[in-house]
Design an enzyme around this catalytic site. Structure first.
Site, PDB file in Angstrom:
ATOM      1  CG  ASP A  66      -6.754   0.383  -4.092  1.00 11.25           C
ATOM      2  OD1 ASP A  66      -7.194   0.524  -5.238  1.00 11.25           O
ATOM      3  OD2 ASP A  66      -5.771  -0.320  -3.813  1.00 11.25           O
ATOM      4  CE1 TYR A  68     -10.838  -2.209   3.900  1.00  6.43           C
ATOM      5  CE2 TYR A  68     -13.057  -2.755   3.137  1.00  6.43           C
ATOM      6  CZ  TYR A  68     -12.217  -2.045   3.992  1.00  6.43           C
ATOM      7  OH  TYR A  68     -12.754  -1.192   4.919  1.00  6.43           O
ATOM      8  CG  PHE A  79     -14.383   3.425   4.296  1.00  2.00           C
ATOM      9  CD1 PHE A  79     -13.151   3.460   4.955  1.00  2.00           C
ATOM     10  CD2 PHE A  79     -14.708   4.482   3.460  1.00  2.00           C
ATOM     11  CE1 PHE A  79     -12.281   4.528   4.784  1.00  2.00           C
ATOM     12  CE2 PHE A  79     -13.840   5.556   3.283  1.00  2.00           C
ATOM     13  CZ  PHE A  79     -12.626   5.579   3.949  1.00  2.00           C
ATOM     14  CG  HIS A 188      -7.936   7.832   5.716  1.00  2.00           C
ATOM     15  ND1 HIS A 188      -8.003   6.593   6.327  1.00  2.00           N
ATOM     16  CD2 HIS A 188      -8.446   7.660   4.470  1.00  2.00           C
ATOM     17  CE1 HIS A 188      -8.543   5.720   5.489  1.00  2.00           C
ATOM     18  NE2 HIS A 188      -8.810   6.337   4.353  1.00  2.00           N
TER      19      HIS A 188
END
Length: 223
Positions: A66, A68, A79, A188
Site C-alpha cells: 500500500d 504510505y 517503500f 517483511h
C-alpha cells in the site's frame, strides 16, 4: 482510455486499461475527488514506478502492499519516501540489512528513485490510498491490475528477481513462473517481523549474484 504512463508500459499494458476493473478504479478515484477526499500519492505520481522503470529495463521487482497514507510520504515507489522526509521504519530495516549484507553505509535519504532508474520496479499492490486510512483502496480494482502486471512481467520477460517480503507479497508467488525467474522470500522488513527472517536474508547480494550470472548489471543499492 488514455492513461498517462511511460510509453513501453502503455503498449504492454494497453489490454489492462480496457478491462472493467480499470474503469472501476477510475470511477472510484473520480468519486473520491468529487467528495474532496485526500488521495496519496498525487495524481502525477500514481504510475511513478512504471515511469522510472520502463518495461524493457526491469531487472528486479520489489512488491509492497500500500502507498504510505501520511502527508508527504507517498511517491509512487514502494517503500520509498521523498528526499528530506524521515525514513520509515521498514525502509530503515531494509537499509540495516543492506549494511549487514554488503557493508553499505546507512543512507540519510529514503528516496529510492536511483534504484528504480537501474531497473528495480518498486511496485505497490494498490497504487493509491485515502489519507490516514491504510488499505482503503485495496478493493477498488488495483489488486487485479497489479496481479496482471506481475503476470505480464513473468510471461514476457526472463531472469527477473522477485523480492517477496512478508505473507502478503508471498501470496503473489503463484503469478510468477519460477522456472524462468528468481524468487527470493523472507519476512517483511517491518519492525514487527524483521527479526523473523528478514535480517540475515542477504537478498541484495543474492540479487546481484543472480543478475551478474545472467549477463545483467548488478544494482548499486546506495540511494
Amino acid at each position: 482510455m488514455d492513461v498517462k504512463i511511460e510509453a513501453s508500459w502503455k503498449e504492454v499494458l494497453a489490454p489492462l486499461f480496457k478491462k472493467s476493473y480499470f474503469s472501476q478504479i477510475t470511477a472510484h478515484l473520480k468519486t473520491e475527488k468529487a467528495l474532496k477526499s485526500t488521495i496519496f500519492p498525487k495524481g502525477n505520481l500514481i504510475f511513478n514506478a512504471f515511469d522510472h522503470t520502463p518495461f524493457d529495463k526491469v531487472q528486479v521487482v520489489i512488491l509492497g502492499q500500500d502507498p504510505y497514507h501520511q502527508p508527504g510520504q507517498a511517491m509512487g515507489l514502494s517503500f520509498s519516501v521523498p528526499e528530506g522526509v524521515k525514513i520509515p521504519p521498514s525502509l530503515l530495516n531494509i537499509y540495516k540489512e543492506l549494511n549487514k549484507d554488503i557493508g553499505m553505509p546507512i543512507p540519510t535519504s529514503g528516496d529510492l528513485t536511483k534504484w528504480a532508474k537501474q531497473g528495480v520496479l518498486l511496485l505497490n499492490a494498490a497504487l493509491t490510498v485515502r489519507a490516514n486510512e491504510p488499505a482503503s483502496h485495496s478493493k477498488i480494482g488495483w489488486m487485479d491490475f497489479t496481479n496482471d502486471v506481475i503476470k505480464i512481467i513473468s510471461e514476457q520477460k526472463k531472469d527477473i528477481v522477485f523480492l517477496l517480503w512478508g505473507n502478503f507479497a508471498q501470496q503473489k508467488q503463484f503469478l510468477i513462473d519460477a522456472t524462468k525467474h528468481k524468487i527470493l522470500k523472507s519476512a517483511h522488513p517491518s519492525p514487527l517481523s524483521a527479526h523473523n527472517g528478514f535480517f540475515g536474508c542477504k537478498h541484495f547480494s543474492s540479487t546481484n549474484i543472480y543478475l551478474t550470472q545472467h549477463g545483467k548489471n548488478p544494482i548499486d543499492w546506495m540511494p
